[in-house]
Design an enzyme around this catalytic site. Structure first.
Site, PDB file in Angstrom:
ATOM      1  N   CYS A  33       0.807  -1.226   0.000  1.00 54.32           N
ATOM      2  CA  CYS A  33       0.000   0.000   0.000  1.00 54.32           C
ATOM      3  C   CYS A  33       0.834   1.268   0.000  1.00 54.32           C
ATOM      4  O   CYS A  33       0.294   2.363  -0.101  1.00 54.32           O
ATOM      5  CB  CYS A  33      -0.944   0.012   1.200  1.00 54.32           C
ATOM      6  SG  CYS A  33      -0.039  -0.011   2.770  1.00 54.32           S
ATOM      7  N   CYS A 103      -1.528  -4.785   6.660  1.00 55.22           N
ATOM      8  CA  CYS A 103      -1.264  -3.588   7.478  1.00 55.22           C
ATOM      9  C   CYS A 103      -0.634  -3.972   8.810  1.00 55.22           C
ATOM     10  O   CYS A 103       0.183  -3.215   9.353  1.00 55.22           O
ATOM     11  CB  CYS A 103      -2.559  -2.832   7.740  1.00 55.22           C
ATOM     12  SG  CYS A 103      -3.553  -2.573   6.265  1.00 55.22           S
TER      13      CYS A 103
HETATM   14  S1  FES Z   1      -3.554   0.205   3.850  1.00 56.59           S
HETATM   15 FE1  FES Z   1      -1.508   0.801   4.179  1.00 56.59          FE
HETATM   16  S2  FES Z   1      -1.155   0.306   6.247  1.00 56.59           S
HETATM   17 FE2  FES Z   1      -3.213  -0.274   5.909  1.00 56.59          FE
END
Ligand code: FES
Lengths: 122, 122
Positions: A33, A103
């Site tokens: 992400c 995450c």
């Molecule tokens: S989406 Fe990046 S840390 Fe959760």
């Protein structure tokens, strides 16, 4: 979608901040992400983690898992802290949706990076 | 990695919260990262958005873009608010890293969903 414990640690995160002159600092990024996290550990002469703080740009799941992870490693030895895996943190939070498991890796990796930083300095 | 404006809106987000009895409410989810956002609009009888608040479980980029987006739509007509795209919001923030562009879509989509909700009610 999120457990009460996740929402609690997201809305009232524990141990957010920096430690000046920390014994170990770890910065990690999440390839999935693009989020980042920094973990600060204060380790005393007996190898006990007596303080731990974090900062992150990550999402609510990253905030909640890091908050719980800092609570879990505080007071522990380095050996014990290495067993605070993302699985252990997720269990302590009563689970996370599958899409947010990546995450929770940020906290585990940042603690490992900070312990590694400490080991290299000693 | 992040502009000063992004860090400012991340660390001091504007318009976080809920509006009771809002004219329009939009809830959207991000398929890529699993994050959610809810946007509240208060629109007066002349079609002017005079208040706008948001809540999100998203990352720092989602927080910063939503904060900026709420600032940009406040005081605007519905027609003008529809032109507050994620591109406009990112420009106002001096850009975002490519990996975080999808996070900025949450704010745009949530505003559109809230405007749609308002339109359906009127
Ligand atoms: S989406 Fe990046 S840390 Fe959760």
């Amino acid at each position: 979608m999120y457990s009460e414990k996740v929402m609690d640690h997201f809305q009232n995160p524990r141990n957010v901040g920096e430690i000046e002159g920390a014994s170990g600092v770890g910065t990690v990024g999440n390839a999935k992400c693009g989020d980042i996290m920094r973990m600060y550990l204060d380790i005393d002469e007996n190898g006990i983690i007596h303080d731990c703080k974090f900062k992150t740009f990550g999402c609510g799941a990253a905030v909640a898992t890091s908050s719980m992870a800092t609570e879990l490693v505080k007071g522990k030895t380095i050996q014990e802290a290495l067993q605070v895996t993302n699985k252990a943190v997720m269990e302590a939070l009563d689970g996370l949706p599958p899409v947010k498991v990546h995450c929770s890796l940020l906290a585990e990796e940042a603690i490992h990076a900070a312990l590694w930083d400490y080991a290299e300095k000693h």
